[in-house]
Motif scaffolding. Sequence first.
Motif, PDB file in Angstrom:
ATOM      1  N   UNK A 122      23.565  43.721  35.732  1.00  0.00           N
ATOM      2  CA  UNK A 122      24.852  43.156  36.148  1.00  0.00           C
ATOM      3  C   UNK A 122      25.446  43.970  37.282  1.00  0.00           C
ATOM      4  N   UNK A 123      26.265  43.295  38.070  1.00  0.00           N
ATOM      5  CA  UNK A 123      27.035  43.927  39.134  1.00  0.00           C
ATOM      6  C   UNK A 123      28.495  43.870  38.730  1.00  0.00           C
ATOM      7  N   UNK A 124      29.189  44.999  38.882  1.00  0.00           N
ATOM      8  CA  UNK A 124      30.605  45.079  38.530  1.00  0.00           C
ATOM      9  C   UNK A 124      31.409  45.148  39.819  1.00  0.00           C
ATOM     10  N   UNK A 125      32.410  44.289  39.927  1.00  0.00           N
ATOM     11  CA  UNK A 125      33.326  44.299  41.076  1.00  0.00           C
ATOM     12  C   UNK A 125      34.700  44.716  40.596  1.00  0.00           C
ATOM     13  N   UNK A 126      35.225  45.762  41.175  1.00  0.00           N
ATOM     14  CA  UNK A 126      36.563  46.235  40.871  1.00  0.00           C
ATOM     15  C   UNK A 126      37.457  45.826  42.032  1.00  0.00           C
ATOM     16  N   UNK A 127      38.563  45.178  41.730  1.00  0.00           N
ATOM     17  CA  UNK A 127      39.479  44.704  42.766  1.00  0.00           C
ATOM     18  C   UNK A 127      40.765  45.516  42.671  1.00  0.00           C
ATOM     19  N   UNK A 128      40.879  46.562  43.503  1.00  0.00           N
ATOM     20  CA  UNK A 128      42.120  47.348  43.502  1.00  0.00           C
ATOM     21  C   UNK A 128      43.155  46.719  44.421  1.00  0.00           C
ATOM     22  N   UNK A 129      44.403  47.076  44.192  1.00  0.00           N
ATOM     23  CA  UNK A 129      45.484  46.592  45.052  1.00  0.00           C
ATOM     24  C   UNK A 129      45.431  47.337  46.379  1.00  0.00           C
ATOM     25  N   UNK A 130      45.609  46.616  47.465  1.00  0.00           N
ATOM     26  CA  UNK A 130      45.760  47.176  48.811  1.00  0.00           C
ATOM     27  C   UNK A 130      44.549  47.981  49.290  1.00  0.00           C
ATOM     28  N   UNK A 131      43.369  47.724  48.725  1.00  0.00           N
ATOM     29  CA  UNK A 131      42.140  48.393  49.137  1.00  0.00           C
ATOM     30  C   UNK A 131      41.000  47.397  49.060  1.00  0.00           C
ATOM     31  N   UNK A 132      39.901  47.663  49.761  1.00  0.00           N
ATOM     32  CA  UNK A 132      38.747  46.772  49.627  1.00  0.00           C
ATOM     33  C   UNK A 132      38.116  46.893  48.240  1.00  0.00           C
ATOM     34  N   UNK A 133      37.436  45.843  47.812  1.00  0.00           N
ATOM     35  CA  UNK A 133      36.830  45.860  46.492  1.00  0.00           C
ATOM     36  C   UNK A 133      35.697  46.880  46.423  1.00  0.00           C
ATOM     37  N   UNK A 134      35.437  47.356  45.215  1.00  0.00           N
ATOM     38  CA  UNK A 134      34.384  48.334  44.966  1.00  0.00           C
ATOM     39  C   UNK A 134      33.291  47.624  44.191  1.00  0.00           C
ATOM     40  N   UNK A 135      32.059  47.710  44.677  1.00  0.00           N
ATOM     41  CA  UNK A 135      30.930  47.034  44.049  1.00  0.00           C
ATOM     42  C   UNK A 135      29.938  48.086  43.563  1.00  0.00           C
ATOM     43  N   UNK A 136      29.627  48.027  42.273  1.00  0.00           N
ATOM     44  CA  UNK A 136      28.634  48.931  41.697  1.00  0.00           C
ATOM     45  C   UNK A 136      27.556  48.089  41.034  1.00  0.00           C
ATOM     46  N   UNK A 137      26.308  48.474  41.262  1.00  0.00           N
ATOM     47  CA  UNK A 137      25.164  47.632  40.909  1.00  0.00           C
ATOM     48  C   UNK A 137      24.304  48.215  39.796  1.00  0.00           C
ATOM     49  N   UNK A 138      23.484  47.331  39.219  1.00  0.00           N
ATOM     50  CA  UNK A 138      22.381  47.667  38.322  1.00  0.00           C
ATOM     51  C   UNK A 138      22.799  48.255  36.979  1.00  0.00           C
ATOM     52  N   UNK A 139      23.896  47.777  36.418  1.00  0.00           N
ATOM     53  CA  UNK A 139      24.285  48.181  35.074  1.00  0.00           C
ATOM     54  C   UNK A 139      23.716  47.189  34.078  1.00  0.00           C
ATOM     55  N   UNK A 140      23.426  47.655  32.877  1.00  0.00           N
ATOM     56  CA  UNK A 140      22.991  46.719  31.843  1.00  0.00           C
ATOM     57  C   UNK A 140      24.169  45.812  31.498  1.00  0.00           C
TER      58      UNK A 140
END
Length: 93
Positions: free
Chosen positions: A58-76
């Motif tokens: 799975x890929x996790x997308x974190x959407x913070x306020x006033x910043x670009x999103x953070x994408x982290x890959x390859x988690x179970x």
Amino acid sequence: MNERFSASGLMNPFFPDEVTFGEKGVTFKVRKLFKSNDNFVFYSDISGVEIESGVFFSTIRIIPRMRPEIIINNFTRGDAKKVKELILAKVQS
């Protein structure tokens, strides 16, 4: 609460992404071959968490306020769901 989750070593055995939970926020470490990015986000600054599930990982997308999103890959799938639950629990409290 100092929990740490690492991405699967199958897809990237030498440079797995990491999520580390702290008292006031969460740190996302995105690693590449010659560089890595550490992003610390306060729980109060997170506006959303999304999970894209593939066949195995799975890929996790974190959407913070006033910043670009953070994408982290390859988690179970299980780790991705646990990360999302922990973040949402801290954001809501």
